[in-house]
Design an enzyme around this catalytic site. Structure first.
Site, PDB file in Angstrom:
ATOM      1  CD  GLU A  24      -4.658  -7.804   2.178  1.00 51.07           C
ATOM      2  OE1 GLU A  24      -5.298  -7.096   2.535  1.00 51.07           O
ATOM      3  OE2 GLU A  24      -3.263  -7.671   2.098  1.00 51.07           O
ATOM      4  CD  GLU A  31      -2.763  -1.360   2.398  1.00 47.55           C
ATOM      5  OE1 GLU A  31      -2.719  -0.328   3.275  1.00 47.55           O
ATOM      6  OE2 GLU A  31      -3.540  -2.446   2.619  1.00 47.55           O
TER       7      GLU A  31
END
Ligand code: 9MR
Length: 449
Positions: free
Chosen positions: A360, A254
């Site tokens: 995820e 991220e």
């Protein structure tokens, strides 16, 4: 006259009271028992369990091969049990069973309890309905796990359905990096050892993430060069410890903002714009064979972010930084992204000749911007199932060389981060709170057709 009227009324009330006492049940209504997850599961038996019901004399246990209890296991159609558990025997290995229970008091019988799903260990009879079997050896089917959830029914599900695991939290910096040069390996080791013992792949998550920086690092007062040395030593220590045990790592997680632009993390501030390249390089130096991933979310729908993520990856590749793959997290909603949006995003990974990990996956049935549901409607359930199916279809269709894994971010609904994050009920995973497979699981299987 008034006195006579009051007297008559009192008499009537007395009479009615007397009648109702005669007709009333001798005590309170018999409560419905609560069935608990099975324990002591092995190839041919398991222990069915339930809670005590006040004033019950015995219990009636049903065990079935079908969720609607149309075919009972021999002797388990209302088997009378005087205890709060029963060892169900002579079962078939690797097979899905269901049980429920009723309480009995004299001639009274309570309602049925909740239904518990249990899979005996061993080889599953209906192997085609297991995710990892259905995915054949084309790619790993993973689940996010924690070290405290590796036994009992968790163990059964992990070992029957999944071929890969990721630590949801316990291989992050905040858990492992306890101070300069000090590491806590307890939970990470437990997860890796479990995987090895069960012949399960491990994806490592995540070496460098702004969301898991230990507080002592956040308040670090040393020089920037010393901070960088700490990060170098951390990556080296973690990757080295698991050489040959962990197949892949999310090296940087991220690094791009929502809406685009480099995220202003402590790593950027102290190590400069080149920090991402350095982290990949250090990971490669620690393990020449491990697969190195960049991992991020919302890249299918946030196009500015998408552009910047692939610009970052292009930059890494241009500079010969060792990167093997991209993790698209896939925290998505029942209605977004569209299959086309997802395909476009996926194609950008393949065009860069990188492996793809849906890393995820969970699908919210309640999305931020629509009416919030407190119970899952049939329409929403179907839409959510179809989104699972689309995601798996898109993944399954990519060339084999780019495949790595689809990892689902948790096991049971009630354990999903989504519930805390959005502070409301949701059903984002493949199994309900009692480990029962849901239609999302069917959607996943259908995506593999
Ligand atoms: O699911 C994880 C949750 O239990 C943790 O509290 C949280 C903070 O460490 O991280 C969650 O997992 C995140 C993952 O590590 C990175 N991508 C986003 C995930 C959801 O926040």
């Amino acid at each position: 006259m008034k006195k006579i009227f009051v007297g008559i009324c009192t008499g009537i009330v007395f009479f009615l009271n007397a009648c109702s006492k005669d007709d009333a049940p001798s005590s309170a209504i018999l409560a419905t028992p609560v069935a608990n997850p099975a324990t002591e599961i092995n190839d041919t038996s398991f222990k069915a369990k339930w809670n005590f019901v006040s004033s019950a004399q015995n219990y009636l246990l049903d065990v079935s091969l079908s969720r609607d209890f149309t075919d009972f296991v021999t002797n388990y159609n209302a088997k009378s049990v005087n205890d709060l558990n029963d060892i169900v025997m002579n079962l078939i290995g690797g097979t899905q069973y269901y049980y429920r229970v009723r309480a009995v008091r004299g001639t009274e019988i309570s309602n049925y309890s909740n239904v518990i799903s249990v899979i005996t260990s061993g080889t599953f009879v209906n192997a085609d309905t297991l995710l990892k079997v259905k995915a054949a050896n084309n790619f790993f089917v993973g689940a996010a796990v924690s070290s405290s959830r590796l036994s009992g029914a968790y163990n059964t599900l992990i070992t029957t359905e999944f071929s890969s695991i990721t630590a949801e939290n316990e291989m992050k910096m905040e858990t492992i990096f306890t101070g300069p040069g000090t590491y806590n390996w307890t939970q990470a080791d437990a997860i890796v050892d479990y995987a090895i013992a069960n012949n399960i792949n491990v994806h490592g998550h995540a070496l460098v993430w702004h969301g898991s920086v230990p507080s002592w690092m956040n308040s670090y007062t040393g020089t920037d060069a010393e901070f960088e040395q700490l990060v170098h030593d951390y990556i080296t220590a973690v990757v080295t410890r698991y050489v040959g045990k962990v197949t892949s790592w999310d090296v940087v997680n991220e690094a791009i903002n929502d809406g685009g632009g480099t995220r202003n993390t402590i790593f950027l501030q102290k190590m400069g714009a080149n920090y991402i390249a350095k982290c990949f390089q250090w990971a490669r130096e620690a393990d020449p064979n491990v697969l190195l991933f960049y991992n991020d979310y919302n890249t299918s729908t946030d196009i500015s972010k998408q552009n910047d993520v692939y610009a970052l990856i292009d930059d890494l590749k241009t500079n010969n930084v060792p990167i093997d793959g991209v993790g698209l997290q896939m925290h998505i909603k029942y209605d977004s992204p569209t299959k086309q949006e997802l395909q476009t995003d996926v194609d950008k990974v393949l065009a860069r000749n990188l492996k793809l990990h849906f890393s995820e996956l969970d699908v919210r049935a309640n999305s931020n911007d629509s009416q919030v549901l407190n119970t899952l409607t049939p329409e929403r359930k179907l839409a959510q199932k179809m989104k699972y199916r689309e995601v798996v279809e898109v993944y399954n269709a990519i060339p084999a060389t780019y495949k790595y894994a689809i990892t689902v971010w948790g096991m049971k609904y009630n354990e999903s981060w989504i519930l805390n994050q959005f502070n409301r009920v949701d059903w984002p995973l493949l199994f309900d709170n009692s480990f029962n497979r849901k239609v999302t699981h069917t959607g996943f299987l259908e995506g593999l057709e």
